[in-house]
Enzyme design. Sequence first.
Site, PDB file in Angstrom:
ATOM      1  N   GLU A 183       0.970  -1.371  -0.023  1.00 46.86           N
ATOM      2  CA  GLU A 183       0.001  -0.116  -0.052  1.00 46.86           C
ATOM      3  C   GLU A 183       0.924   1.410   0.021  1.00 46.86           C
ATOM      4  O   GLU A 183       2.123   1.044   0.379  1.00 46.86           O
ATOM      5  CB  GLU A 183      -0.804   0.056   1.314  1.00 46.86           C
ATOM      6  CG  GLU A 183      -2.120  -0.399   0.887  1.00 46.86           C
ATOM      7  CD  GLU A 183      -3.396   0.676   0.268  1.00 46.86           C
ATOM      8  OE1 GLU A 183      -2.821   1.482  -0.566  1.00 46.86           O
ATOM      9  OE2 GLU A 183      -4.545   0.388   0.488  1.00 46.86           O
ATOM     10  N   ASP A 184       0.190   2.191  -0.381  1.00 50.28           N
ATOM     11  CA  ASP A 184       1.013   3.858  -0.321  1.00 50.28           C
ATOM     12  C   ASP A 184       0.786   4.155   0.945  1.00 50.28           C
ATOM     13  O   ASP A 184       1.914   4.550   1.524  1.00 50.28           O
ATOM     14  CB  ASP A 184       0.350   4.661  -1.543  1.00 50.28           C
ATOM     15  CG  ASP A 184      -1.304   4.812  -1.497  1.00 50.28           C
ATOM     16  OD1 ASP A 184      -1.901   4.037  -0.770  1.00 50.28           O
ATOM     17  OD2 ASP A 184      -1.807   5.700  -2.239  1.00 50.28           O
ATOM     18  N   ASP A 235      -4.182   4.909   6.554  1.00 46.00           N
ATOM     19  CA  ASP A 235      -4.854   6.033   7.280  1.00 46.00           C
ATOM     20  C   ASP A 235      -5.854   5.736   8.087  1.00 46.00           C
ATOM     21  O   ASP A 235      -5.293   5.340   9.373  1.00 46.00           O
ATOM     22  CB  ASP A 235      -5.581   6.885   5.837  1.00 46.00           C
ATOM     23  CG  ASP A 235      -5.973   8.479   6.491  1.00 46.00           C
ATOM     24  OD1 ASP A 235      -5.078   8.880   6.822  1.00 46.00           O
ATOM     25  OD2 ASP A 235      -7.078   8.532   6.232  1.00 46.00           O
ATOM     26  N   PHE A 251      -2.536  15.753   4.710  1.00 48.79           N
ATOM     27  CA  PHE A 251      -2.526  14.988   3.522  1.00 48.79           C
ATOM     28  C   PHE A 251      -1.263  15.252   2.788  1.00 48.79           C
ATOM     29  O   PHE A 251      -0.643  16.513   2.827  1.00 48.79           O
ATOM     30  CB  PHE A 251      -3.818  15.893   2.805  1.00 48.79           C
ATOM     31  CG  PHE A 251      -4.073  15.201   1.628  1.00 48.79           C
ATOM     32  CD1 PHE A 251      -5.033  14.158   1.686  1.00 48.79           C
ATOM     33  CD2 PHE A 251      -3.742  15.507   0.280  1.00 48.79           C
ATOM     34  CE1 PHE A 251      -5.522  13.369   0.493  1.00 48.79           C
ATOM     35  CE2 PHE A 251      -4.169  14.948  -0.927  1.00 48.79           C
ATOM     36  CZ  PHE A 251      -5.052  13.786  -0.648  1.00 48.79           C
ATOM     37  N   ARG A 258       0.633  12.477  -8.685  1.00 45.84           N
ATOM     38  CA  ARG A 258       1.199  11.253  -8.656  1.00 45.84           C
ATOM     39  C   ARG A 258       2.672  11.029  -9.025  1.00 45.84           C
ATOM     40  O   ARG A 258       3.537  10.009  -8.761  1.00 45.84           O
ATOM     41  CB  ARG A 258       0.562  10.066  -9.375  1.00 45.84           C
ATOM     42  CG  ARG A 258      -0.961   9.885  -8.848  1.00 45.84           C
ATOM     43  CD  ARG A 258      -1.563   8.690  -9.456  1.00 45.84           C
ATOM     44  NE  ARG A 258      -3.223   8.710  -9.200  1.00 45.84           N
ATOM     45  CZ  ARG A 258      -3.572   8.165  -8.214  1.00 45.84           C
ATOM     46  NH1 ARG A 258      -2.820   7.754  -7.028  1.00 45.84           N
ATOM     47  NH2 ARG A 258      -4.816   8.005  -8.133  1.00 45.84           N
TER      48      ARG A 258
HETATM   49  P1  IMP Z   1      -7.752   4.208   4.746  1.00 43.40           P
HETATM   50  O1  IMP Z   1      -8.608   3.146   4.144  1.00 43.40           O
HETATM   51  O2  IMP Z   1      -8.376   5.168   5.510  1.00 43.40           O
HETATM   52  O3  IMP Z   1      -6.510   3.694   5.357  1.00 43.40           O
HETATM   53  O4  IMP Z   1      -7.151   4.838   3.315  1.00 43.40           O
HETATM   54  C1  IMP Z   1      -6.123   4.500   2.703  1.00 43.40           C
HETATM   55  C2  IMP Z   1      -6.307   5.104   1.253  1.00 43.40           C
HETATM   56  O5  IMP Z   1      -6.856   6.339   1.095  1.00 43.40           O
HETATM   57  C3  IMP Z   1      -4.870   5.078   0.803  1.00 43.40           C
HETATM   58  O6  IMP Z   1      -4.617   3.844  -0.127  1.00 43.40           O
HETATM   59  C4  IMP Z   1      -4.752   6.331  -0.030  1.00 43.40           C
HETATM   60  O7  IMP Z   1      -5.211   5.927  -1.371  1.00 43.40           O
HETATM   61  C5  IMP Z   1      -5.817   7.306   0.578  1.00 43.40           C
HETATM   62  N1  IMP Z   1      -5.359   8.443   1.167  1.00 43.40           N
HETATM   63  C6  IMP Z   1      -5.291   8.249   2.706  1.00 43.40           C
HETATM   64  N2  IMP Z   1      -4.503   9.365   3.080  1.00 43.40           N
HETATM   65  C7  IMP Z   1      -3.820  10.134   1.950  1.00 43.40           C
HETATM   66  C8  IMP Z   1      -3.323  11.099   1.778  1.00 43.40           C
HETATM   67  O8  IMP Z   1      -2.607  11.931   2.819  1.00 43.40           O
HETATM   68  N3  IMP Z   1      -2.908  11.579   0.397  1.00 43.40           N
HETATM   69  C9  IMP Z   1      -3.158  10.607  -0.533  1.00 43.40           C
HETATM   70  N4  IMP Z   1      -4.079   9.699  -0.310  1.00 43.40           N
HETATM   71  C10 IMP Z   1      -4.282   9.410   0.749  1.00 43.40           C
HETATM   72 MG    MG Z   2      -4.402   3.613  -1.882  1.00 48.43          MG
END
Ligand code: IMP
Ligand code: MG
Length: 179
Positions: A103-104, A107, A156, A169
């Site tokens: 994963e990138d 969050d 962010f 990106r």
């Molecule tokens: P989660 O399900 O809330 O953990 O969110 C995961 C996804 O939200 C990541 O794989 C990202 O694609 C997106 N995301 C969360 N925070 C950021 C950020 O600060 N910048 C860009 N994408 C984010």
């Molecule tokens: Mg993602």
Amino acid sequence: MNEVFIHDKEFELTLSSEKIYERIQHLQQAINKDYYQKDPLFLPVLNGAFIFAADLVRGLNIHPEIQFIRINTYGDSTVSSHQAKVTFGLEQDLTGRHVLIVEDIVDTGYTSDFLRKYLKIRNVASVKMATLLFKPAKFKGTVAPEYVGFEIEPDFVVGYGMDYAQRGRELPGLYTVKQ
Ligand code: IMP
Ligand code: MG
């Protein structure tokens, strides 16, 4: 380039591509060791993880199978639950496989929990996650990512594969929104 505008927001460089790559080399060492002779299946999550995955796999001395997956999440403001769906990439039999989700960023951890559950019911031997970034202050998931590049503040970020409304990106480093 230390400052960049994406749409309406200004971002500043907080992690250079050199720093990121230095850290990735440590993750590679751990992964080489942990997955030695396990024939792992890596699952990078599109779109955000494409650059991290490309850097992570180059320099490994194991030979993982790599299948990109995409999941779509639908937030619903009227109820407090989300819904998610894997929209491609997992047609094959996963029984007995050691799976590493790539994963990138983690969050809230919602995506991570969803994927772990989805893989477990497909009888994998193990599931772990490697993420470039982790925002612990926002995490509400059940299992924290096992391999983390950097823990960051809950701000962010864009660049290195991650987007703000589908832009940014391509930036080689990581940029954080200016307050
Ligand atoms: P989660 O399900 O809330 O953990 O969110 C995961 C996804 O939200 C990541 O794989 C990202 O694609 C997106 N995301 C969360 N925070 C950021 C950020 O600060 N910048 C860009 N994408 C984010
Ligand atoms: Mg993602």
